[in-house]
Design a protein around this motif. Structure first.
Motif, PDB file in Angstrom:
ATOM      1  N   TYR A  97       0.796  -1.220   0.000  1.00  0.00           N
ATOM      2  CA  TYR A  97       0.000   0.000   0.000  1.00  0.00           C
ATOM      3  C   TYR A  97       0.839   1.285   0.000  1.00  0.00           C
ATOM      4  CZ  TYR A  97      -3.863  -3.143   1.049  1.00  0.00           C
ATOM      5  OH  TYR A  97      -4.779  -4.142   0.985  1.00  0.00           O
ATOM      6  N   VAL A  98       2.145   1.173   0.259  1.00  0.00           N
ATOM      7  CA  VAL A  98       2.975   2.384   0.329  1.00  0.00           C
ATOM      8  C   VAL A  98       4.156   2.320  -0.635  1.00  0.00           C
ATOM      9  CG1 VAL A  98       4.373   3.878   1.819  1.00  0.00           C
ATOM     10  CG2 VAL A  98       2.314   2.789   2.726  1.00  0.00           C
ATOM     11  N   ALA A  99       5.050   1.338  -0.423  1.00  0.00           N
ATOM     12  CA  ALA A  99       6.301   1.306  -1.177  1.00  0.00           C
ATOM     13  C   ALA A  99       6.068   1.132  -2.676  1.00  0.00           C
ATOM     14  CB  ALA A  99       7.200   0.194  -0.642  1.00  0.00           C
ATOM     15  N   THR A 100       5.250   0.146  -3.024  1.00  0.00           N
ATOM     16  CA  THR A 100       5.020  -0.101  -4.450  1.00  0.00           C
ATOM     17  C   THR A 100       4.353   1.086  -5.139  1.00  0.00           C
ATOM     18  OG1 THR A 100       4.909  -2.489  -4.041  1.00  0.00           O
ATOM     19  CG2 THR A 100       3.932  -1.660  -6.095  1.00  0.00           C
ATOM     20  N   PRO A 101       3.270   1.695  -4.571  1.00  0.00           N
ATOM     21  CA  PRO A 101       2.698   2.884  -5.230  1.00  0.00           C
ATOM     22  C   PRO A 101       3.687   4.045  -5.335  1.00  0.00           C
ATOM     23  CG  PRO A 101       1.136   1.983  -3.653  1.00  0.00           C
ATOM     24  CD  PRO A 101       2.416   1.249  -3.430  1.00  0.00           C
ATOM     25  N   LEU A 102       4.500   4.264  -4.284  1.00  0.00           N
ATOM     26  CA  LEU A 102       5.469   5.349  -4.355  1.00  0.00           C
ATOM     27  C   LEU A 102       6.539   5.091  -5.397  1.00  0.00           C
ATOM     28  CD1 LEU A 102       5.967   6.338  -0.601  1.00  0.00           C
ATOM     29  CD2 LEU A 102       4.668   7.536  -2.352  1.00  0.00           C
ATOM     30  N   SER A 103       6.992   3.845  -5.503  1.00  0.00           N
ATOM     31  CA  SER A 103       7.985   3.508  -6.532  1.00  0.00           C
ATOM     32  C   SER A 103       7.413   3.740  -7.914  1.00  0.00           C
ATOM     33  CB  SER A 103       8.436   2.058  -6.364  1.00  0.00           C
ATOM     34  OG  SER A 103       9.056   1.858  -5.112  1.00  0.00           O
ATOM     35  N   THR A 104       6.164   3.345  -8.097  1.00  0.00           N
ATOM     36  CA  THR A 104       5.523   3.580  -9.388  1.00  0.00           C
ATOM     37  C   THR A 104       5.414   5.069  -9.687  1.00  0.00           C
ATOM     38  OG1 THR A 104       4.243   1.545  -9.071  1.00  0.00           O
ATOM     39  CG2 THR A 104       3.463   3.111 -10.740  1.00  0.00           C
ATOM     40  N   ALA A 105       5.052   5.867  -8.655  1.00  0.00           N
ATOM     41  CA  ALA A 105       4.950   7.317  -8.849  1.00  0.00           C
ATOM     42  C   ALA A 105       6.306   7.926  -9.192  1.00  0.00           C
ATOM     43  CB  ALA A 105       4.382   7.967  -7.589  1.00  0.00           C
ATOM     44  N   ILE A 106       7.352   7.450  -8.530  1.00  0.00           N
ATOM     45  CA  ILE A 106       8.695   7.984  -8.805  1.00  0.00           C
ATOM     46  C   ILE A 106       9.107   7.647 -10.227  1.00  0.00           C
ATOM     47  CG2 ILE A 106      11.117   7.742  -8.189  1.00  0.00           C
ATOM     48  CD1 ILE A 106      10.218   7.384  -5.289  1.00  0.00           C
ATOM     49  N   ASP A 107       8.844   6.413 -10.648  1.00  0.00           N
ATOM     50  CA  ASP A 107       9.196   6.033 -12.020  1.00  0.00           C
ATOM     51  C   ASP A 107       8.475   6.911 -13.038  1.00  0.00           C
ATOM     52  OD1 ASP A 107      10.854   4.100 -11.018  1.00  0.00           O
ATOM     53  OD2 ASP A 107       9.357   2.490 -11.126  1.00  0.00           O
ATOM     54  N   HIS A 108       7.218   7.237 -12.757  1.00  0.00           N
ATOM     55  CA  HIS A 108       6.489   8.074 -13.692  1.00  0.00           C
ATOM     56  C   HIS A 108       6.990   9.524 -13.670  1.00  0.00           C
ATOM     57  CE1 HIS A 108       3.684   4.716 -14.164  1.00  0.00           C
ATOM     58  NE2 HIS A 108       3.086   5.414 -15.134  1.00  0.00           N
ATOM     59  N   MET A 109       7.416  10.004 -12.471  1.00  0.00           N
ATOM     60  CA  MET A 109       7.900  11.388 -12.393  1.00  0.00           C
ATOM     61  C   MET A 109       9.252  11.567 -13.068  1.00  0.00           C
ATOM     62  SD  MET A 109       5.522  13.121 -10.954  1.00  0.00           S
ATOM     63  CE  MET A 109       6.334  14.644 -10.581  1.00  0.00           C
ATOM     64  N   ARG A 110       9.977  10.465 -13.308  1.00  0.00           N
ATOM     65  CA  ARG A 110      11.272  10.574 -13.974  1.00  0.00           C
ATOM     66  C   ARG A 110      11.136  11.010 -15.432  1.00  0.00           C
ATOM     67  NH1 ARG A 110      15.504   8.673 -11.044  1.00  0.00           N
ATOM     68  NH2 ARG A 110      15.024   7.297  -9.278  1.00  0.00           N
ATOM     69  N   HIS A 153       2.671  11.613 -18.823  1.00  0.00           N
ATOM     70  CA  HIS A 153       1.868  10.438 -18.481  1.00  0.00           C
ATOM     71  C   HIS A 153       1.573  10.475 -16.990  1.00  0.00           C
ATOM     72  CE1 HIS A 153       2.467   8.634 -22.451  1.00  0.00           C
ATOM     73  NE2 HIS A 153       3.751   9.006 -22.354  1.00  0.00           N
ATOM     74  N   ARG A 154       0.290  10.458 -16.656  1.00  0.00           N
ATOM     75  CA  ARG A 154      -0.124  10.583 -15.268  1.00  0.00           C
ATOM     76  C   ARG A 154       0.213   9.326 -14.477  1.00  0.00           C
ATOM     77  NH1 ARG A 154      -3.986  14.604 -14.493  1.00  0.00           N
ATOM     78  NH2 ARG A 154      -4.927  13.434 -12.786  1.00  0.00           N
ATOM     79  N   VAL A 155       0.446   9.480 -13.181  1.00  0.00           N
ATOM     80  CA  VAL A 155       0.750   8.366 -12.292  1.00  0.00           C
ATOM     81  C   VAL A 155      -0.545   7.590 -12.009  1.00  0.00           C
ATOM     82  CG1 VAL A 155       1.714   7.718 -10.051  1.00  0.00           C
ATOM     83  CG2 VAL A 155       2.615   9.721 -11.266  1.00  0.00           C
ATOM     84  N   PRO A 156      -0.564   6.219 -12.153  1.00  0.00           N
ATOM     85  CA  PRO A 156      -1.792   5.447 -11.877  1.00  0.00           C
ATOM     86  C   PRO A 156      -2.094   5.447 -10.386  1.00  0.00           C
ATOM     87  CG  PRO A 156       0.032   3.970 -12.345  1.00  0.00           C
ATOM     88  CD  PRO A 156       0.537   5.356 -12.638  1.00  0.00           C
ATOM     89  N   PHE A 157      -3.379   5.291 -10.068  1.00  0.00           N
ATOM     90  CA  PHE A 157      -3.807   5.291  -8.675  1.00  0.00           C
ATOM     91  C   PHE A 157      -3.501   3.944  -8.023  1.00  0.00           C
ATOM     92  CE2 PHE A 157      -6.618   8.629 -10.402  1.00  0.00           C
ATOM     93  CZ  PHE A 157      -6.243   9.651  -9.548  1.00  0.00           C
ATOM     94  N   ALA A 158      -3.389   3.960  -6.679  1.00  0.00           N
ATOM     95  CA  ALA A 158      -3.101   2.762  -5.892  1.00  0.00           C
ATOM     96  C   ALA A 158      -4.356   2.356  -5.127  1.00  0.00           C
ATOM     97  CB  ALA A 158      -1.941   3.047  -4.942  1.00  0.00           C
ATOM     98  N   GLN A 159      -4.198   1.357  -4.182  1.00  0.00           N
ATOM     99  CA  GLN A 159      -5.327   0.854  -3.408  1.00  0.00           C
ATOM    100  C   GLN A 159      -5.432   1.520  -2.039  1.00  0.00           C
ATOM    101  OE1 GLN A 159      -5.023  -3.397  -3.215  1.00  0.00           O
ATOM    102  NE2 GLN A 159      -5.030  -3.674  -5.445  1.00  0.00           N
TER     103      GLN A 159
END
Length: 813
Positions: A188-201, A211-217
């Motif tokens: 619920y935290v690490a994986t969504p944040l990693s995904t957000a960081i990858d998209h912000m790069r 490309h917008r960051v996908p939502f998490a759970q």
């Protein structure tokens, strides 16, 4: 070349390094939770075991007391019947318990009879004692005492075993909790944040869209992702605009037709425009990193220091004219401007250089054309005006000579314009050969020369000798006769216009008498009337409206100061001056008489009083309480009680001490109605304002003035001071005036003191104060405040001795 991507990636690369060497978020959370859970379990276990151990020990001692009570019921019978075997059996039974370390039996005399002790040392031993009493229907008697020594060793062993079990259980619980938390944090935290960081790069690269960051759970993480998407889109648009601006900047900066430099706060060049490189003849690689002062030449080291300070502080700096060093062409004169910059200067500060070489040359040519007479190549009237202002400002005595050709109109008509111009040119050359300090042609057939005052008459003789020989023009000899007027400029309150007017009026008189002679100008009131009264009236009216009037302050010093080289400052006299934008400094004797004739003296007097009140208010604000200011007043200001009303208004509107203001009046005031004047002067004195009788002895002096009128100060006129060293009669007369004033309780101020001997004579007479060129000339208010500021010692060193100068006439203020 576009440097924008590199500029954008530099801070990101630093962040990646920081992330690489920093621990993961999950590990940091677990690193905090693990000790926390362990501490909770440990504290709970310790508390539980402490309570358990306390209860077990208490139960153990209760059992021991109960066993001893049971044995105490049967063991006395065996002791009474001397049955040692039964006694021993009772003791053996008690010692078989693990928590019993030793059993002892004492007889009725207290002697140890039997003891059973186990090996080792008792842990936390506690001894229980029980008296043994034999009792039947006939007898009751003590037969001994039973002791039991306990040990906690079995309980300690059980505690260790239970603790080990609980530790294993707690460790298992901790591991299960950490595994559960790790799984939840990762999901619920690490994986969504990693995904957000990858998209912000993607902001680091040049993408067409964001490309917008996908939502998490997780609801909380989704709130962060929403803000990241908004921030990402905003940053993406800003980066795109920055890239476009960078391209425009590169095009503008490097290709602009201007001399531009980027300088860091240490003064080193970071970049330069293409025109700058072409101008100085250097490449960008050679220029970057070198100090800016190596390519800019300045004879004034303060200019380089000022530019360096501006670069370090980020402050603006302009109007610095320097020389730009060029390799393949002549050095260029440039004007350097550094705009103000906020924040740090790590990215450099822009330095704009404007090439003013051609402009300077053009201005120089225009100035030369403006100041040079095109016919004779001598300075013209404008140049003469500048030259005279410099001589007057230097406060030096100089000679001034005006030369006019007699009957030049007839000669020019006879020769013709061309030969007439040649005649003027040759006249200028012949006058120049007479070696004056300065020579110029002011127009027509007039030439003006300056020289040392001692060389004035020798210069006239050289001119007369030079023009005793004829000039040859158009095949005929031309004998010129000259009308010459000379003048010794003496006081610093002279103006170029007044000096030239005196010379021109004198030349007119010479020509009326036939010309061909030299005459020294006479400073006479007749010459002052040469300017119509209405012109002076208009000049005064314009001066009041445009603010051309200025107050000059002449210091007044205590006569009783121990050292005349550093006398104590008492106050100052306010003297009015008129600074005309074209005529320069106009002395008071050129406009005060006209102001008295036109009635404008009242407006001038009111202006002086207002300015004096402002000065006194400022002195009091900065802590100067004792310094006084003396102001001259005209007779007309006392008509209809104008002076009294004006003073009352000033004291109401300004926070000044009345005793700091001194009103000076001359003796001609006494010609007015004495009764009305007496009432007005007493009313002014009741206000606390001091009164001074000025120029005593030069008018209609009468002892009744001193007896009836409330004067507190008497000023001895300079006419009694000039010859006090050489004339015994003048010295005795001055002594009488001083003694008379002191007998009336008045303070005596001596004005016009120009020699040390004069000051010493009057100091011996017991006068109160000195005023004169020996101690200080009238000076602008700013110069006076700088010299006698509040924190400075009021004593000052004397000025160099000055020449004797005639008075300047009426000097209101």
């Amino acid at each position: 070349m576009n440097d924008a991507p590199k500029l954008a990636k530099t801070p990101c690369a630093a962040s990646d390094n920081d992330i690489e060497y920093s621990p993961p978020l999950m590990w940091r959370i677990l690193r905090i939770l693990a000790p926390l859970v362990f501490a909770i379990c440990a504290i709970s276990g310790i508390v539980s075991y402490h309570l358990y151990a306390s209860t077990a020990v208490e139960h153990m001692h209760d059992d021991h007391r109960e066993m001893m009570n049971i044995v105490a019921l049967s063991m006395p019978d065996a002791i009474w019947n001397f049955d040692d075997e039964r006694v021993h059996a009772y003791l053996e039974t008690l010692s078989h318990h693990d928590s019993v370390h030793a059993v002892r039996y004492f007889n009725h005399e207290g002697k140890l009879v039997e003891e059973i002790t186990k090996r080792g040392t008792a842990f936390e031993p506690l001894t229980h004692s029980q008296n043994l009493v034999y009792q039947n229907s006939l007898v009751k008697q003590s037969v001994g005492r039973l002791e039991l020594e306990s040990t906690n060793a079995p309980i300690l062993t059980a505690r260790y075993q239970g603790g080990a079990v609980l530790f294993v259980i707690a460790l298992t619980i901790i591991l299960l909790i950490l595994l559960l938390l790790s799984w939840q944090l990762k999901r619920y935290v690490a994986t969504p944040l990693s995904t957000a960081i990858d998209h912000m790069r993607q902001l680091e690269d040049q993408h067409a869209i964001f490309h917008r960051v996908p939502f998490a759970q997780s609801r909380e993480i989704n709130k962060v992702i929403v803000q990241l998407n908004k921030l990402g889109e905003r940053l993406f648009n800003m980066m795109e605009a920055l890239r476009q601006n960078e391209e425009r900047y590169q095009h503008f900066y490097r290709d602009t037709p201007a001399l531009l430099l980027v300088i860091d706060n240490k003064g080193n060049v970071q970049d330069a425009s293409q025109l700058m490189l072409e101008t100085i003849g250097s490449s960008r690689e050679q220029l970057i990193g070198v100090p800016f002062h190596s390519i800019i030449n300045s004879q004034n080291g303060n200019q380089i220091h000022r530019l360096s300070t501006a670069l370090q502080l980020g402050s603006a700096c302009d109007d610095q004219v320097m020389t730009l060093r060029c390799q393949h062409q002549d050095d260029r004169q440039v004007q350097v401007v550094i705009p103000a910059a906020k924040g740090t200067q790590t990215r450099g500060t822009m330095m704009l250089l404007t090439d003013i070489t051609e402009l300077t040359r053009t201005q120089q040519r225009l100035m030369e054309h403006e100041l040079i007479d095109p016919l004779t190549q001598l300075p013209n009237r404008l140049s003469l005006n500048h030259h005279l202002k410099q001589l007057i400002a230097s406060d030096d005595v100089f000679g001034l000579l005006l030369v006019n050709i007699d009957r030049f109109h007839s000669i020019n008509h006879h020769l013709g314009p061309m030969d007439g111009d040649l005649l003027l040119k040759e006249t200028g050359e012949r006058l120049k050969e007479c070696n004056p300090a300065w020579i110029g042609r002011t127009g027509g057939d007039e030439f003006v020369m300056t020289c040392d005052v001692k060389d004035l008459r020798p210069l006239v003789r050289r001119i007369q000798t030079a023009f005793s020989h004829p000039l040859l023009k158009s095949g005929e000899s031309i004998n010129l006769s000259l009308s010459m007027a000379g003048l010794e400029a003496q006081a610093n309150d002279e103006s170029p216009s007044r000096l030239m007017r005196l010379l021109e009026l004198t030349v007119v008189d010479i020509k009326h008498e036939g010309g061909n002679q030299y005459r020294t100008c006479v400073r006479d009131s007749v010459l002052e009337d040469g300017e119509p009264l209405f012109l002076k009236e208009r000049m005064i009216r314009e001066a009041l409206a445009m603010g051309w009037f200025r107050l000059y302050l002449q210091p007044i010093f205590r006569a009783a100061s121990p050292d005349l080289e550093a006398p104590e400052l008492l106050g100052a006299e306010a003297l009015i001056r008129l600074e005309h934008p074209e005529l320069g400094l106009v002395p008071p004797n050129e406009f005060i008489p006209a102001a008295e004739k036109t009635g404008q003296i009242i407006d001038i007097g009111n202006w002086v009083l207002e300015e004096a009140a402002v000065i006194l208010s400022e002195w009091r604000r900065i802590g100067i309480e004792e310094r006084y200011l003396s102001v001259n007043a005209s007779v007309m200001q006392f008509r209809d009680q104008c002076m009294l009303h004006q003073l009352e208004s000033l004291l109401e509107r300004y926070p000044i001490r009345p005793s700091q203001l001194v009103i000076e009046v001359t003796e001609n005031l006494m010609l007015d109605s004495k009764d009305s004047l007496l009432c007005q002067l007493h009313a002014i004195r009741k206000l606390g304002v001091n009164l001074s009788l000025d120029d005593f002895g030069t008018g209609f002096s009468c002892l009744s003035y001193l007896h009836d009128l409330p004067f507190g100060i008497l000023k001895v006129d300079r006419s009694f001071v000039m010859n006090v060293e050489t004339s015994h009669r003048d010295r005795e007369l001055a002594q009488i005036i001083v003694a008379m004033a002191r007998s009336f309780g008045m303070q005596v101020v001596v004005e016009g003191v120009e020699k040390r001997g004069q000051a010493e004579i009057f100091r011996d007479m017991g006068v109160h104060a000195f005023q004169g060129y020996l101690f200080g000339r009238p000076m602008p208010q700013q110069a006076f405040e700088t010299r006698f500021h509040a924190n400075a010692d009021a004593r000052v060193s004397l000025l160099k001795p000055v020449r004797s100068a005639p008075g300047t006439g009426n000097d209101l203020g």
